[in-house]
Design an enzyme around this catalytic site. Sequence first.
Site, short mmCIF file in Angstrom:
data_model
loop_
_atom_site.label_atom_id
_atom_site.label_comp_id
_atom_site.label_asym_id
_atom_site.label_seq_id
_atom_site.Cartn_x
_atom_site.Cartn_y
_atom_site.Cartn_z
N GLY A 203 0.83 -1.20 0.00
CA GLY A 203 0.00 0.00 0.00
C GLY A 203 0.86 1.23 0.00
O GLY A 203 1.99 1.19 0.48
N GLY A 208 -1.76 2.78 6.43
CA GLY A 208 -2.02 2.05 7.67
C GLY A 208 -1.44 0.65 7.70
O GLY A 208 -1.94 -0.21 8.42
N GLU A 426 -5.18 33.07 -10.74
CA GLU A 426 -6.06 32.09 -10.08
C GLU A 426 -7.49 32.21 -10.61
O GLU A 426 -8.17 31.20 -10.80
CB GLU A 426 -6.04 32.28 -8.56
P1 ADP Z 1 2.08 3.07 6.63
O1 ADP Z 1 2.82 2.12 7.49
O2 ADP Z 1 1.16 2.39 5.65
O3 ADP Z 1 2.92 4.08 5.97
P2 ADP Z 1 0.95 3.80 9.12
O4 ADP Z 1 0.39 2.51 9.54
O5 ADP Z 1 2.24 4.19 9.74
O6 ADP Z 1 1.07 3.87 7.55
O7 ADP Z 1 -0.14 4.90 9.35
C1 ADP Z 1 0.17 6.14 9.91
C2 ADP Z 1 -0.96 6.64 10.76
O8 ADP Z 1 -2.10 6.96 9.97
C3 ADP Z 1 -1.45 5.60 11.73
O9 ADP Z 1 -0.71 5.64 12.90
C4 ADP Z 1 -2.88 6.02 11.96
O10 ADP Z 1 -2.94 7.02 12.94
C5 ADP Z 1 -3.29 6.63 10.64
N1 ADP Z 1 -4.04 5.67 9.82
C6 ADP Z 1 -3.68 5.21 8.62
N2 ADP Z 1 -4.61 4.39 8.12
C7 ADP Z 1 -5.58 4.29 9.04
C8 ADP Z 1 -6.83 3.59 9.12
N3 ADP Z 1 -7.24 2.80 8.13
N4 ADP Z 1 -7.58 3.74 10.22
C9 ADP Z 1 -7.17 4.54 11.22
N5 ADP Z 1 -6.02 5.22 11.22
C10 ADP Z 1 -5.22 5.12 10.14
ZN ZN Z 2 -1.45 28.35 -11.64
#
Ligand code: ADP
Ligand code: ZN
Length: 606
Positions: A203, A208, A426
């Site tokens: 992803g 997440g 704009e």
């Molecule tokens: P990735 O590892 O895919 O880059 P993370 O898991 O670190 O993303 O997500 C970063 C933050 O974004 C999480 O700590 C959470 O707070 C928020 N987040 C991302 N996706 C979700 C989700 N589906 N539901 C709730 N919070 C989410």
């Molecule tokens: Zn422009």
Amino acid sequence: MKNLIKNFGLFFLIFLIIAVGFSVIEEGKVKNERVGIQEFVNQIEDEKIESVVIRGGEMEVVLRDGQKEIVKKEVGQTLTELLYDLGVEKEKISKINIDVKDSEGWQFWLMNILPFLLPFLLIGGFVYFMMRGVQGANSKAMMFGQSQAKESGNDPNKRVTFKDVAGVKEAKEELKEIVEFLKFPKKFLDLGAKIPKGVLLLGSPGTGKTLLARATSGEAGVPFFHISGSEFVEMFVGVGASRVRDLFKKAKKNTPCIVFIDEIDAVGRKRGAGLGGSHDEREQTLNQILVEMDGFDQNINIIVMAATNRPDVLDSALLRPGRFDRQVVLDNPDIADREAILKIHARKKPLAKDVSLRKIAERTPGFSGADLANILNEGAILTARRNKKIITMDELFESIEKVMLGPERKSRVITVKEKKITAYHEGGHAIVAHFLPNADPVHKISIIARGRAGGYTLKLPTEDKHMYTKREYIDEIAVLLGGYLTEKEIFGEVTTGATSDLRRATSIARRLITDYGMSEKLGPRTFGEKEEMIFLGREIHEQKDYSEKIAEQIDEEIAGFIKLAEGKAKEIIKSKKDVLEKVVARLLKTETIEREEFEHLVGKKK
Ligand code: ADP
Ligand code: ZN
Ligand code: MG
């Protein structure tokens, strides 16, 4: 180093205290007169002596007239023996009050041995502390090969479960199976089923992946060993592999458990494809991961999860059956999921009654979960900075733009002329977008500088879109050119403010031809093989898989598409000048125009 200085300081202090102590003891004695043994004997003969206190080799003598003196004698010999030897009469001796105080006790040692011992003690102590410091550093070096895997998941306060992850339904469904495996492995083994070893989460950033992996362990109630791919890549070759070994050793002691390798693309890139240095190290690390995954057999209940946003660069050996054969895709959230994610992150924040998370979800297509979490956080920060107690829609909208474009830069000094140019620029984008049927409706126009942009026109699709048509792209290009063309129309020349618009317009036009096959002339094929080469960082290298002649045709087609879009935009700017003027006048006055106001000025979009 700091420690060493501290130790040394402490040492110095102890030394000082001892030295002061000594001088005090010495001081007490200096007051008493020192006399020789012969004098002492004479005094006994003359019956001048009242009492004697013997302390080891020293005698404190008190004379009848109250005077005090110190007499030294040999340590081993008793006073009476000594006096006999010197021929003092018994009678005279018995008149003296003799008192022996823990003669050979601590004081003796302190007085006689310590002065010799002290330098040695000091040196010894110093060496000891030095050694300890060095050893500390040494043992750190020895720890180097150990994994820095953090174990977590058992802490009930921090435990995350699927309830904390909104949306990503399919992914959760897949992972529920993994939870079952971890909880009731027997059920599956009895049926002869093979429990999967590896799950790969795919992803884009912020969808997440990390959160979901953690939630899986929380849901199953098993330990979670977390390590990031970049931690494997260290200065020394071989460290990565040894960390992998250590990680799995730890995990095997804690089954059932989840081992999570975040950002696995840092080590799991296609082998033998890279240029440059650290690549041997990566290969070793990757090999070790594969060895470990093959090494533990079905009965050992470890699930290895990994996450990446670059599945395209992963080594195919990782994706083979028996390794990361389960793949779970996490998409960017759609509007309903966005609302759900916002709800989760709004849980502990005081929101005003007028706040509609749905409206925020509408405004944020393409935002990731992390972006959405960030909006609410920024909203809370903004509210605090405004000294308010509850978060209103105002702060949240502001945060959306901040997350999207960077912070507002009201302080940037712009001249009246620049402001006017920005307003026309704009305004041009906005009216072209408004009057072209396939362009997205305008949500906001602003001439306040934000991030690197001088101003911006925010337009959003009415619903989430995954597919675009050629017409939509052409209109998009026309909208991008709208700013540039308006400047040209009104002022007769253009400014540097249009650079990024032009770049984007050109890139869209090129992709129409080379990636989407939307050119009638060049037909349904792609042009150029995109390949990632890693050399001194990241670099996309495009390999030309077409002739020079085709290249010329592509250039012609790009120019053709841009001309087409330019024509459309120009026509609108010329024919709707009165509307443009209205918008510009308003912009110069209020600097931002929201959607309702814009529609009020120019009418509803058809
Ligand atoms: P990735 O590892 O895919 O880059 P993370 O898991 O670190 O993303 O997500 C970063 C933050 O974004 C999480 O700590 C959470 O707070 C928020 N987040 C991302 N996706 C979700 C989700 N589906 N539901 C709730 N919070 C989410
Ligand atoms: Zn422009
Ligand atoms: Mg992550």
